[in-house]
Design a protein around this motif. Structure first.
Motif, mmCIF file in Angstrom:
data_model
loop_
_atom_site.group_PDB
_atom_site.id
_atom_site.type_symbol
_atom_site.label_atom_id
_atom_site.label_comp_id
_atom_site.label_asym_id
_atom_site.label_seq_id
_atom_site.Cartn_x
_atom_site.Cartn_y
_atom_site.Cartn_z
ATOM 1 N N ASP A 1 38.155 41.208 34.686
ATOM 2 C CA ASP A 1 39.018 40.180 35.661
ATOM 3 C C ASP A 1 38.067 38.928 35.813
ATOM 4 O O ASP A 1 38.390 38.050 36.725
ATOM 5 N N VAL B 1 43.903 31.678 30.947
ATOM 6 C CA VAL B 1 42.781 30.791 31.448
ATOM 7 C C VAL B 1 42.384 29.715 30.289
ATOM 8 O O VAL B 1 42.506 30.029 29.241
ATOM 9 N N ALA C 1 48.151 39.549 36.966
ATOM 10 C CA ALA C 1 47.625 37.911 36.884
ATOM 11 C C ALA C 1 47.574 37.722 35.636
ATOM 12 O O ALA C 1 48.019 36.322 35.411
ATOM 13 N N PRO C 2 47.250 38.465 34.634
ATOM 14 C CA PRO C 2 47.525 37.756 33.187
ATOM 15 C C PRO C 2 48.570 37.106 32.866
ATOM 16 O O PRO C 2 48.576 36.398 31.886
ATOM 17 N N LYS D 1 49.225 28.638 43.069
ATOM 18 C CA LYS D 1 48.819 30.094 42.835
ATOM 19 C C LYS D 1 48.693 30.732 44.437
ATOM 20 O O LYS D 1 48.584 32.014 44.640
ATOM 21 N N ASP E 1 37.101 36.014 34.743
ATOM 22 C CA ASP E 1 37.675 34.546 34.982
ATOM 23 C C ASP E 1 38.839 34.183 35.782
ATOM 24 O O ASP E 1 38.698 33.278 36.036
ATOM 25 N N TYR E 2 39.435 35.494 36.296
ATOM 26 C CA TYR E 2 40.640 35.204 37.449
ATOM 27 C C TYR E 2 39.790 35.046 38.634
ATOM 28 O O TYR E 2 40.643 34.758 39.607
ATOM 29 N N GLY F 1 45.047 28.504 34.350
ATOM 30 C CA GLY F 1 43.999 28.118 35.419
ATOM 31 C C GLY F 1 42.789 27.776 34.692
ATOM 32 O O GLY F 1 42.365 28.162 33.559
ATOM 33 N N MET G 1 45.598 41.795 40.178
ATOM 34 C CA MET G 1 44.970 41.719 38.961
ATOM 35 C C MET G 1 45.601 42.296 37.958
ATOM 36 O O MET G 1 45.635 42.038 36.642
ATOM 37 N N PHE H 1 41.898 32.652 41.107
ATOM 38 C CA PHE H 1 42.989 33.241 41.694
ATOM 39 C C PHE H 1 42.316 33.688 43.374
ATOM 40 O O PHE H 1 43.012 33.807 44.159
#
Length: 368
Positions: free
Chosen positions: A152, A337, A331-332, A192, A154-155, A363, A328, A159
């Motif tokens: 996760d 990204v 989220a994808p 977001k 990069d998130y 994102g 998470m 986020f």
């Protein structure tokens, strides 16, 4: 450190005026560390930081977001959330190679003053920052991040700060008995922070108000397919909603036209009107007298501090981690990204977000 390290300076009085500059190499004072930013996110939240860069009452009457990373009478340095690696240290308890998640300037590198260093991280004790909210001054070691998974990574900058804000708004609604509302209207529903709010409300056990996402007509179908909200409608269709339904309004962007329509349509049946952000920085904020309740601002650091006092820091962290890991898992599919590299790309990303043209389904992650 290279003397060619880049940074972005922003005019404190005109946030459209931003330029790429070269930072001079500075020797570290005792207690300071130099970090290289590994990655940070550029979101609408950062535009809110720029809008409130000058004193706006959020931190008392004499400080604003520019005060985190730039001295008075100098150009502003925009705060961003991200990861950084220590490349030089003159601080006890922090070593070169240590990696931290936290609040940094929009730049290739930064100098921080590390205090209270320990296994979990450190607090920046630069004098101008000591009266600012602790949530912005605490830097967490990656190894100590509750709910962190490498997959996760990069998130987190994309986020995490926004999800936390959305989660805290949902918590406030529950704490306030939803203000007596049967439905919650969430403007800028593709943002977001709004998605974090909608997701958190949907996870609540037991009875809750219906959530209605408000967005532009072009976004309705895609946003509705994400199943974050119970319903998604276009701004033009607000007048089709039942004006007799006790409602609450959460404004993520500070768009005065939408605010006026909602207040005028529901009148006294609007039980709460909460403004969270100001990403629509160039729109009329709707400051004129409006029917219905007085608008109230939401300030995530204040709500965080209240809940830490209520529950304790450990319990607060555990609740956030549980909600975050659930988020998470989805989220994808909510955002991909979009990585950008280097100073020129960082400046372009800022201008893109400022223009309001950034794709909410992506994102932006800048890799200095």
């Amino acid at each position: 450190m290279s003397a060619k390290s880049w940074a972005i300076d922003i005019d404190r009085d005109d946030i459209t005026q931003a330029k790429l500059v070269t930072d001079a190499d500075e020797l570290l004072a005792p207690g300071q560390i130099r970090v290289h930013l590994d990655s940070y996110a550029m979101t609408a939240n950062n535009i809110t930081y720029a809008v409130f860069g000058k004193p706006a009452g959020l931190f008392g009457n004499d400080q604003g977001y520019w005060d985190f990373f730039s001295e008075r009478d100098t150009p502003g340095r925009l705060p961003v959330w991200g990861f950084a690696t220590v490349i030089e240290s003159a601080a006890e308890g922090v070593a070169a190679g240590d990696r931290f998640y936290g609040y940094y300037p929009m730049a290739e590198s930064a100098i921080l003053t590390a205090g209270k260093a320990g296994p979990g991280g450190f607090t920046d004790v630069t004098p101008r920052r000591t009266t600012l909210p602790p949530i912005y001054n605490h830097y967490q070691r990656i190894e100590a991040l509750e709910g962190y998974r490498a997959a996760d990574h990069d998130y987190w900058p994309i986020f995490r700060p926004l999800f936390l804000t959305g989660w805290l708004i949902a918590d406030q609604f529950e704490d306030e008995g939803d203000y007596g509302a049967g439905q919650i209207l969430i403007a800028s529903a593709s943002s977001k922070t709004a998605i974090g709010l909608g997701f958190s409300l949907a996870r609540r056990a037991g009875h809750r108000p219906e959530t209605v996402g408000l967005t532009s007509k072009a976004n309705v179908a895609d946003l509705d397919a994400q199943r974050i909200y119970d319903r998604v409608i276009a701004y033009e269709d607000i007048l089709t909603l039942n004006p007799g339904m006790p409602s609450a309004f959460v404004d993520m962007a500070g768009n005065g036209a939408v605010t006026r329509v909602v207040h005028s349509h529901f009148g006294n049946n609007l039980k709460a009107s909460i403004i969270v952000g100001k990403s629509h920085w160039d729109a009329d904020a709707g400051g004129a007298a409006l029917p219905g309740p007085e608008r109230q601002g939401f300030f995530a650091p204040g709500r965080s501090q209240k809940r830490i006092a209520d529950w304790g820091g450990a319990a607060f962290g555990q609740r956030i981690a549980e909600a975050w890991l659930a988020f998470m898992d989805v989220a994808p599919r909510l955002a991909s990204v979009d990585k950008r590299s280097g100073g020129d790309a960082a400046l372009a990303a800022y201008r893109e977000m400022l223009s309001g043209q950034a794709d909410p389904r992506k994102g932006i992650v800048v890799v200095p």
